[in-house]
Write an enzyme that holds these catalytic residues in place. Structure first.
Site, PDB file in Angstrom:
ATOM      1  N   ASP A 411       0.852  -1.200   0.000  1.00  0.00           N
ATOM      2  CA  ASP A 411       0.000   0.000   0.000  1.00  0.00           C
ATOM      3  C   ASP A 411       0.887   1.250   0.000  1.00  0.00           C
ATOM      4  O   ASP A 411       2.106   1.164   0.177  1.00  0.00           O
ATOM      5  CB  ASP A 411      -0.909  -0.053   1.246  1.00  0.00           C
ATOM      6  CG  ASP A 411      -1.980   1.009   1.213  1.00  0.00           C
ATOM      7  OD1 ASP A 411      -2.303   1.515   0.123  1.00  0.00           O
ATOM      8  OD2 ASP A 411      -2.502   1.358   2.298  1.00  0.00           O
ATOM      9  N   GLU A 414       2.494   4.969  -4.137  1.00  0.00           N
ATOM     10  CA  GLU A 414       2.426   5.854  -5.327  1.00  0.00           C
ATOM     11  C   GLU A 414       3.741   6.593  -5.581  1.00  0.00           C
ATOM     12  O   GLU A 414       4.000   6.881  -6.767  1.00  0.00           O
ATOM     13  CB  GLU A 414       1.274   6.850  -5.152  1.00  0.00           C
ATOM     14  CG  GLU A 414      -0.098   6.205  -5.237  1.00  0.00           C
ATOM     15  CD  GLU A 414      -0.425   5.302  -4.033  1.00  0.00           C
ATOM     16  OE1 GLU A 414       0.080   5.601  -2.940  1.00  0.00           O
ATOM     17  OE2 GLU A 414      -1.141   4.323  -4.205  1.00  0.00           O
ATOM     18  N   ASP A 486      -9.165   3.571  -2.304  1.00  0.00           N
ATOM     19  CA  ASP A 486     -10.110   4.002  -1.266  1.00  0.00           C
ATOM     20  C   ASP A 486     -11.411   4.537  -1.849  1.00  0.00           C
ATOM     21  O   ASP A 486     -11.647   5.742  -1.879  1.00  0.00           O
ATOM     22  CB  ASP A 486      -9.443   5.047  -0.375  1.00  0.00           C
ATOM     23  CG  ASP A 486      -8.253   4.465   0.373  1.00  0.00           C
ATOM     24  OD1 ASP A 486      -8.118   3.224   0.406  1.00  0.00           O
ATOM     25  OD2 ASP A 486      -7.453   5.252   0.908  1.00  0.00           O
TER      26      ASP A 486
HETATM   27  C1  GLC Z   1      -4.901   3.214   2.786  1.00  0.00           C
HETATM   28  C2  GLC Z   1      -5.353   1.979   2.007  1.00  0.00           C
HETATM   29  C3  GLC Z   1      -6.413   1.246   2.780  1.00  0.00           C
HETATM   30  C4  GLC Z   1      -5.869   0.881   4.169  1.00  0.00           C
HETATM   31  C5  GLC Z   1      -5.391   2.134   4.888  1.00  0.00           C
HETATM   32  C6  GLC Z   1      -4.705   1.820   6.201  1.00  0.00           C
HETATM   33  O1  GLC Z   1      -5.944   4.120   2.874  1.00  0.00           O
HETATM   34  O2  GLC Z   1      -5.798   2.313   0.724  1.00  0.00           O
HETATM   35  O3  GLC Z   1      -6.836   0.105   2.091  1.00  0.00           O
HETATM   36  O4  GLC Z   1      -6.844   0.250   4.897  1.00  0.00           O
HETATM   37  O5  GLC Z   1      -4.463   2.840   4.064  1.00  0.00           O
HETATM   38  O6  GLC Z   1      -3.605   1.025   6.007  1.00  0.00           O
END
Ligand code: GLC
Length: 799
Positions: A411, A414, A486
């Site tokens: 995650d 980017e 998200d």
């Molecule tokens: C980001 C991710 C999400 C995750 C959050 C906390 O917003 O896109 O899926 O739950 O971070 O890690």
């Protein structure tokens, strides 16, 4: 006197010098000065540029145009090399024609301008007359003729319509929580699109990792389209296969295909930000088993770590990770944990210490490590462009793999830092190979996923890892599944997710899905139910939600919703043999699992209509029509052929708009006439053996069809050594015959018999199987079946 003279000279020189430093007008490639044939390319020198046209296959060409001498040739996306497919160069006064077995490129000489034709002479695509390729400062743009009926598909994970005409898009990987349903750019950059006009198609992949822009006729009064890159080369691949499927096959040949994921990752996956401590995780797992709702995967989001430090565990919440995963595995669950790239700045934390000592982090030009804040606070960011860093990152996963984690959720790559504006001067790479953020930003997620995939694969002793990522670039399918970030718990997001998933599929990425149920906000019971029913027909089926939302496990909305959702998840598990075969097809030829109707029905205008653009094929033989949760009935479009409603066997003739009922427990899903769909009994998780009977559904139709069934151990890479079981199943209505071929490969199937389930075979009550007669038994309203053994021999069924 001498001073005055030099001042005068300086004044005379200055204006043109200023002009040079700050270009105000575009510079064009200009007139062709020379052409030279090479083994796999044609080198063209023009007044202001060097161009080279390479062949990669008879249907794949590459165009590379630079103002300066071409830089070193490297790509993060492309895994193939040019090869000699250029047949012929015919030179004329004003033009030249370069020919492969399938394509002709007309090279206009003044200015240099390329026109791509097929062998019949149809123009597939052409650079814009008058202003084909130009530079404005460092930005290079290719303008192209826009055909009156031209449509644009692809570009990966984009919002907007299936046909992207009239819009413009930017590629710059961005973390946009609760993004609007028309927001751009989002997390992925896949600068590849497919054009459709007249009766022809073509594809273009702009392989430039800097900020790229695509304009499909927005604000040009529909006069031309264009694509540009902020800096670097105009470097595009042209795909001239005659079908959309052929273009996707070629594009995924060039940039690589998905590797077979572990079978369990096709099951239902339960996630939340965050399940902790261990007792809660075990409670969720137990609830699934007690309530007999199938599930394969549980996720740990950021709170499993110690102060969000990657590769650590919070010892209070998870005192015995290995013990916990052992218990989960015994119950048939697999554990996936999140990893973010930001490494907390904290002396004594091993990842920080090792990274600093070895120079593994992205740096400012003066050599100091860049710092940006993310979940752990101030962080450094690994430089995944360096092989040594990828190895180090990959090896660090032993801290997760040893305790039994099997899936790795990448995650914030980017990369994201609070403020979302990492300075462009941040640098990556080692001496001689340095590059700034402007070039690395869009491939950061790709290279992180690569490091994760390669590292965990090496650590898992022959087992397949599951890797999931938010950010990526063209080629991401080689390493990872992708989820669409998200989103929000709204109908619009649910419907958009169908276009994002199929858009990724059109762009080479098959293993994809949204946060089912919506990440932000609380879905109504109706929305939750509807979205779960779509999740069944989404390659990646994961329910996930943000920390401040209500519970979204299948039982959270009361018994009524639970019963419906349980039945839906059971349907997913019944379909696994079909879904796994679709994954195999994708790994072999790039055909996505969730397929936009534009792939097969490219020239049917209705599939692009606003009302019908969310419909898609799930695998070869199922058509899914997403419907908002507030609609109890919906007008949908069924393309040519015939279609059977999966839930009722009701038959519809295709090429028609029809109004169908869409209650919350029955998403409109249709089986293709002449289609073959293998299914199995319901299991609670993929390590459980289904019954030994493979349900083979055949839907009557007037067209001959062939289906490839595929099975392997679902765990290891032994299928690469021939340990798989593949059977070709053919249906020939004119000969009234169904043939199941002998299995290829050395894997012993879990199924030892077949229940052949015939749909729509009105007058058929008896069949013969390899000459032995069977009387069909009734199964449903219009379903008749017979069961017979499945051995190593071919099976011939006559009816
Ligand atoms: C980001 C991710 C999400 C995750 C959050 C906390 O917003 O896109 O899926 O739950 O971070 O890690």
């Amino acid at each position: 006197m001498k001073n005055i003279l030099s001042l005068l000279i300086a004044l005379m020189v200055m204006p043109s010098f200023t002009l040079l430093a700050q270009p105000r007008l575009p510079v064009f490639t200009g007139k062709v000065k020379s052409m030279a044939r090479k083994e796999a390319s044609l080198l063209v020198k023009t007044e202001n540029s060097t161009a080279e046209i390479y062949s990669y296959s008879p249907t794949i060409l590459r165009i590379r145009i630079t103002r300066n001498e071409p830089a070193e040739d490297a790509s993060y996306a492309v895994i193939q090399k040019p090869a000699s497919f250029l047949r012929d160069l015919q030179e004329f006064r004003d033009s030249a024609i370069l020919v492969t077995d399938s394509l002709k490129v007309i090279i206009h000489r003044n200015p240099l301008r390329l026109v791509f034709r097929n062998m019949k002479g149809d123009v597939l695509s052409e650079e814009q007359p008058g202003f084909p390729v130009s530079w404005l400062g460092t930005e290079v743009t290719c303008y192209r003729k826009l055909f009156a009926d031209e449509k644009f598909l692809g570009l990966g994970e984009k919002t907007g319509n299936l046909d992207k005409r009239g819009n413009s898009y930017v590629n710059w990987n961005s973390d946009i929580p609760a993004y609007k349903t028309n927001h751009d750019p989002l997390y992925q950059s896949i600068p590849f699109f497919i054009g459709v006009h007249g009766k022809v198609v073509y594809g273009i992949f702009l392989d430039n990792t800097t900020l790229t822009k695509f304009n499909f006729g927005a604000s040009t009064d529909e006069q031309f389209s264009s694509f540009s890159a902020a800096e670097g080369e105009m470097n595009y691949y042209f795909f001239g296969s005659s079908t959309v499927a052929g273009i996707i096959r070629d594009y995924t040949w060039l940039t690589g295909r998905m590797q077979m994921p572990p079978y369990w990752s096709l099951g239902y996956q339960q996630c939340r930000w965050s399940y902790f401590p261990e007792s809660q995780v075990m409670n969720i797992a137990q609830q699934f088993r007690d309530r007999k709702i199938p599930c394969d995967v549980i996720y740990l989001d950021i709170d499993y770590m110690d102060a969000y430090k990657i590769f650590t565990w919070n010892k209070e919440r998870f005192p015995d990770p290995k013990g916990m995963t052992g218990k989960l595995n015994d119950m048939g669950f697999h554990l996936v944990t999140i990893v973010d790239p930001g490494i907390k700045v904290e002396k004594g934390y091993f990842a920080y210490d090792e990274g600093v000592a070895n120079g593994y982090f992205a740096k400012y030009p003066n050599g100091t490590n860049y710092i940006g804040s993310v979940w752990p606070g101030r962080c450094h960011f690994p430089d995944f462009t360096q092989e040594a860093v990828r190895k180090w990152w990959g090896a660090s996963f032993n801290r997760l793999v040893d305790p039994g984690v099997e899936g790795f959720w990448n995650d914030m790559n980017e990369p994201s830092a609070w403020g979302q504006s990492i300075p462009d001067i941040v640098q990556f790479g080692t001496e001689g190979q340095k590059a700034s953020m402007t070039r690395v930003h869009n491939i950061y997620g790709l290279e992180m996923s690569r490091a994760t995939f390669e590292g965990t694969k090496a650590l898992m002793n022959g087992k397949r890892p599951f890797v999931l990522t938010r950010a990526g670039y063209a080629g991401i399918q080689r390493y990872s599944a992708v989820w669409t970030g998200d989103n929000e718990a709204t109908d619009e997001h649910m419907l958009l997710s169908a276009r994002m998933v199929t858009g990724l599929g059109l762009s080479g990425v098959s293993f994809t899905g949204p946060d089912v149920g919506g990440f932000m906000g609380n879905p109504s019971e109706e929305l939750y139910t509807r979205w779960m029913s779509m999740g069944v027909y989404t390659p990646f089926f994961r329910n996930h939600s943000a920390w401040d939302t209500k519970s979204k496990e299948p039982w959270s909305f009361g018994a009524g919703v639970e019963a419906k959702v349980k039945a839906m998840i059971e349907q997913r598990y019944r379909l696994l043999p079909y879904i796994y075969s679709a994954f195999r097809e994708s790994a072999v030829n790039g055909m996505p699992v969730a397929r936009s109707l534009a792939i097969q029905y490219t020239f049917d205008e209705k599939v692009y209509w606003w009302k019908y653009q969310n419909e898609y094929l799930f695998g070869e033989n199922l058509l899914v029509a997403p419907v908002s949760c507030t609609q109890g009935a919906e007008k949908i479009y069924l393309p040519e052929g015939g279609w059977y409603r999966l839930s009722t066997d009701e038959f519809y003739k295709g090429g028609a708009e029809v109004i169908v009922e869409a209650p919350l427990n029955d998403l409109p899903v249709f089986a293709r006439a002449s289609g073959i769909i293998p299914m199995q009994s319901v299991i609670q998780h993929t390590s459980q053996k289904p019954s030994s009977v493979l349900d083979l559904h055949v839907y009557n139709g007037d067209r001959k069809s062939a289906y490839t069934y595929y099975e392997d151990d679902g765990v290891t890479y032994q299928f690469e050594n021939g340990q798989f079981c593949q059977r070709m199943i053919t249906f020939d209505p004119s000969a009234r015959r169904i043939i199941i071929s002998a299995p290829e490969g050395s894997f012993g199937s879990k199924f030892t018999s077949v229940a052949l389930i015939l749909h729509g075979f009105r007058d058929t009550r008896d069949i013969t199987v390899n000459g032995i007669s069977y009387t069909l038994k009734m199964k449903g309203r219009d379903q008749w079946f017979a069961e017979f053994p499945l051995t190593g021999e071919p099976v011939e069924i006559r009816y």
